[in-house]
Design an enzyme around this catalytic site. Structure first.
Site, PDB file in Angstrom:
ATOM      1  N   HIS A  47       8.777 -10.494  -0.369  1.00 63.33           N
ATOM      2  CA  HIS A  47       7.486 -10.043  -1.089  1.00 63.33           C
ATOM      3  C   HIS A  47       6.708  -9.443   0.164  1.00 63.33           C
ATOM      4  O   HIS A  47       6.007 -10.489   0.926  1.00 63.33           O
ATOM      5  CB  HIS A  47       6.864 -11.241  -1.719  1.00 63.33           C
ATOM      6  CG  HIS A  47       5.309 -10.888  -2.247  1.00 63.33           C
ATOM      7  ND1 HIS A  47       4.521 -11.680  -2.245  1.00 63.33           N
ATOM      8  CD2 HIS A  47       4.968  -9.770  -3.195  1.00 63.33           C
ATOM      9  CE1 HIS A  47       3.471 -11.026  -2.845  1.00 63.33           C
ATOM     10  NE2 HIS A  47       3.769  -9.983  -3.452  1.00 63.33           N
ATOM     11  N   SER A  59       6.245  -8.886  -7.307  1.00 60.80           N
ATOM     12  CA  SER A  59       5.099  -9.334  -6.883  1.00 60.80           C
ATOM     13  C   SER A  59       5.019 -10.996  -7.392  1.00 60.80           C
ATOM     14  O   SER A  59       4.669 -11.585  -6.566  1.00 60.80           O
ATOM     15  CB  SER A  59       3.824  -8.687  -7.642  1.00 60.80           C
ATOM     16  OG  SER A  59       3.747  -7.422  -7.214  1.00 60.80           O
ATOM     17  N   ASN A  65       0.281 -15.558  -3.190  1.00 54.30           N
ATOM     18  CA  ASN A  65      -0.426 -15.302  -4.331  1.00 54.30           C
ATOM     19  C   ASN A  65      -1.128 -16.499  -5.096  1.00 54.30           C
ATOM     20  O   ASN A  65      -1.846 -16.619  -5.787  1.00 54.30           O
ATOM     21  CB  ASN A  65       0.217 -14.610  -5.633  1.00 54.30           C
ATOM     22  CG  ASN A  65       0.070 -13.110  -5.163  1.00 54.30           C
ATOM     23  OD1 ASN A  65      -1.032 -12.756  -4.894  1.00 54.30           O
ATOM     24  ND2 ASN A  65       1.080 -12.143  -5.433  1.00 54.30           N
ATOM     25  N   GLU A 114       6.892 -12.567   2.408  1.00 56.09           N
ATOM     26  CA  GLU A 114       7.248 -13.813   2.132  1.00 56.09           C
ATOM     27  C   GLU A 114       8.695 -13.674   1.694  1.00 56.09           C
ATOM     28  O   GLU A 114       9.597 -12.800   0.702  1.00 56.09           O
ATOM     29  CB  GLU A 114       6.705 -14.466   0.904  1.00 56.09           C
ATOM     30  CG  GLU A 114       5.198 -14.823   1.052  1.00 56.09           C
ATOM     31  CD  GLU A 114       4.568 -14.745   0.209  1.00 56.09           C
ATOM     32  OE1 GLU A 114       4.253 -16.163  -0.279  1.00 56.09           O
ATOM     33  OE2 GLU A 114       3.861 -13.882  -0.704  1.00 56.09           O
TER      34      GLU A 114
HETATM   35  N1  LIG Z   1       1.581  -2.398  -5.409  1.00 56.18           N
HETATM   36  C1  LIG Z   1       1.334  -3.394  -4.887  1.00 56.18           C
HETATM   37  O1  LIG Z   1       0.386  -3.800  -3.985  1.00 56.18           O
HETATM   38  C2  LIG Z   1       2.571  -4.572  -4.741  1.00 56.18           C
HETATM   39  C3  LIG Z   1       2.602  -5.739  -3.688  1.00 56.18           C
HETATM   40  C4  LIG Z   1       3.752  -6.303  -3.437  1.00 56.18           C
HETATM   41  C5  LIG Z   1       4.733  -6.018  -4.302  1.00 56.18           C
HETATM   42  N2  LIG Z   1       4.878  -5.024  -5.466  1.00 56.18           N
HETATM   43  C6  LIG Z   1       5.780  -4.964  -6.179  1.00 56.18           C
HETATM   44  O2  LIG Z   1       6.578  -4.083  -5.717  1.00 56.18           O
HETATM   45  C7  LIG Z   1       7.540  -3.123  -6.882  1.00 56.18           C
HETATM   46  C8  LIG Z   1       7.096  -1.623  -6.797  1.00 56.18           C
HETATM   47  O3  LIG Z   1       5.686  -1.516  -6.783  1.00 56.18           O
HETATM   48  P1  LIG Z   1       4.839  -0.135  -6.423  1.00 56.18           P
HETATM   49  O4  LIG Z   1       3.335  -0.556  -6.578  1.00 56.18           O
HETATM   50  O5  LIG Z   1       5.458   0.478  -5.276  1.00 56.18           O
HETATM   51  O6  LIG Z   1       5.185   0.599  -7.909  1.00 56.18           O
HETATM   52  P2  LIG Z   1       5.312   2.205  -7.721  1.00 56.18           P
HETATM   53  O7  LIG Z   1       4.932   2.373  -9.416  1.00 56.18           O
HETATM   54  O8  LIG Z   1       4.346   2.901  -6.835  1.00 56.18           O
HETATM   55  O9  LIG Z   1       6.690   2.469  -7.499  1.00 56.18           O
HETATM   56  C9  LIG Z   1       7.796   2.076  -8.091  1.00 56.18           C
HETATM   57  C10 LIG Z   1       9.010   3.202  -8.266  1.00 56.18           C
HETATM   58  O10 LIG Z   1       9.944   2.781  -8.853  1.00 56.18           O
HETATM   59  C11 LIG Z   1      10.684   3.952  -9.252  1.00 56.18           C
HETATM   60  N3  LIG Z   1      11.826   3.800 -10.357  1.00 56.18           N
HETATM   61  C12 LIG Z   1      11.612   3.345 -11.659  1.00 56.18           C
HETATM   62  N4  LIG Z   1      12.521   3.062 -12.115  1.00 56.18           N
HETATM   63  C13 LIG Z   1      13.539   3.131 -11.251  1.00 56.18           C
HETATM   64  C14 LIG Z   1      14.957   3.159 -11.284  1.00 56.18           C
HETATM   65  N5  LIG Z   1      15.807   2.820 -12.301  1.00 56.18           N
HETATM   66  N6  LIG Z   1      15.659   3.462  -9.955  1.00 56.18           N
HETATM   67  C15 LIG Z   1      15.031   3.662  -9.080  1.00 56.18           C
HETATM   68  N7  LIG Z   1      13.830   3.852  -9.003  1.00 56.18           N
HETATM   69  C16 LIG Z   1      12.976   3.795 -10.137  1.00 56.18           C
HETATM   70  C17 LIG Z   1       9.501   4.686  -9.835  1.00 56.18           C
HETATM   71  O11 LIG Z   1       9.786   6.218 -10.181  1.00 56.18           O
HETATM   72  C18 LIG Z   1       8.364   4.719  -8.721  1.00 56.18           C
HETATM   73  O12 LIG Z   1       8.500   5.681  -7.885  1.00 56.18           O
HETATM   74  C19 LIG Z   1       6.696  -4.060  -8.092  1.00 56.18           C
HETATM   75  O13 LIG Z   1       7.948  -4.826  -8.386  1.00 56.18           O
HETATM   76  C20 LIG Z   1       5.687  -4.666  -7.540  1.00 56.18           C
HETATM   77  O14 LIG Z   1       5.051  -5.685  -8.437  1.00 56.18           O
HETATM   78  C21 LIG Z   1       3.633  -4.433  -5.534  1.00 56.18           C
END
Ligand SMILES: NC(=O)c1ccc[n+]([C@@H]2O[C@H](COP(=O)([O-])OP(=O)(O)OC[C@H]3O[C@@H](n4cnc5c(N)ncnc54)[C@H](O)[C@@H]3O)[C@@H](O)[C@H]2O)c1
Length: 301
Positions: free
Chosen positions: A134, A113, A185, A146
């Protein structure tokens, strides 16, 4: 149909499963992995449910292949996107591991993010194929992706990634410098800083801030960006407004003490029932539904 690529998605959570869905729907074969087996196990079900709900081609889910082992997931990939937790050491470790198993020309992307792509990818052997992509939540409803290059990213990696996402129906935007918050952002939080400041200074309450935005320039934003708007009214008028208004706008470099106080008092928003204002369970559900319906309508239009 666009050229088929082999996509690998690392992390099958909220973002990862949605990103996999978009690529599968656009005809690519997608391998997906997650270290937490229930998350990986649920990925195809979640995608199938989303496709059904959106009225999209439900057979797309057949192109998604859950793979428990990271090395097996990324081995044949043309493009790998990482969407694990927002944790710098974890992301660095995962990309180090991924690089051992992919071809030298496989492109590697992080969906962080806000964390610097330069720091995530700095330890790689071939930093020219690494970049940020992103996405915004939910990935299958919000168009923007992005595409963030670092000082090392090759033009080929940028071009390939921009085209891959455009062909998948997304709106890619090239971020030429790896700055905190990228583009979206930075803009969003510049607005939030002033919004919080207006409440903090007693100029209006939180509901009024949101009402003003939604009833005024928020109405025009889907078709009129700020710089189009500046040209429309004239850069001379924009300059005159800035001379009067900018000196009074919030400009402190850190978070607002008002926001810090809310957090210290446990007023965490939806999760505690109160943030800038109080939220009943019904109000929370209604707002979530309203946003989802709005995004669906915008996509279908
Ligand atoms: N949620 C949002 O609105 C949003 C928007 C843009 C970007 N992001 C970014 O996207 C990324 C994921 O966010 P999310 O909201 O999907 O989180 P989430 O918690 O829903 O999913 C993350 C997943 O990663 C897995 N994981 C953890 N360690 C791991 C590993 N070693 N190997 C493989 N999988 C592993 C977890 O089990 C989990 O299922 C983050 O970097 C977040 O900042 C999130």
């Amino acid at each position: 149909m666009n050229t088929k690529a082999r996509i690998a998605v690392v992390g099958a959570g909220l973002m990862g499963h949605g990103i996999a869905q978009v690529f599968a729907l656009s005809g690519h074969d997608v391998a997906i992995t997650d270290s937490h087996s229930p998350a990986l196990g649920a990925a195809k079900q979640r995608i199938a449910a989303n496709l059904r709900e959106l009225g999209d081609d439900e057979t797309a889910v057949e192109r998604v292949r859950p793979v428990p082992d990271l090395a097996d997931c990324v081995r044949d990939a043309d493009f790998v996107v990482e969407a694990v937790l927002e944790d710098m050491p974890l992301k660095q470790k995962i990309f180090g591991e991924i690089e051992k198993h992919v071809r030298p020309d496989t492109i590697l992307a992080s969906n962080t993010s806000v964390m610097p792509i330069t720091e995530i990818m700095g330890g790689l052997q071939r930093r020219e194929r690494a970049l940020g992509t992103h996405w915004w939540n939910p990935p299958f409803l919000v168009p923007l992706v992005e595409v963030i290059g670092t000082q090392w990213t090759s033009q080929h990696a940028i071009d390939f990634t921009m085209k891959l996402h455009a062909d998948a129906g997304k709106t890619p935007a090239h971020v030429k410098k790896d700055v905190p918050g990228f583009i979206g952002n930075r803009l969003q939080h510049a607005l939030w800083r002033e919004a919080i400041s207006l409440v903090e200074r007693g100029i209006c309450d939180a509901q009024t801030v949101d009402a003003v935005i939604k009833a005024a320039f928020g109405r025009r934003l889907p078709v009129l960006g700020p710089l189009e708007n500046a040209d429309l009214v004239g850069t001379d008028l924009t300059l005159a407004i800035h001379k009067t208004v900018l000196p009074d706008l919030e400009s402190r470099p850190g978070p607002s003490p008002y926001l810090e106080r809310l957090v210290a008092e446990g007023k965490l928003g939806f999760k505690s029932g109160e943030g800038f204002r109080k939220w009943s369970a019904e109000e929370q559900a209604a707002l979530r539904m309203k946003v989802l319906q709005h995004l669906k309508k915008a996509r279908d239009a």
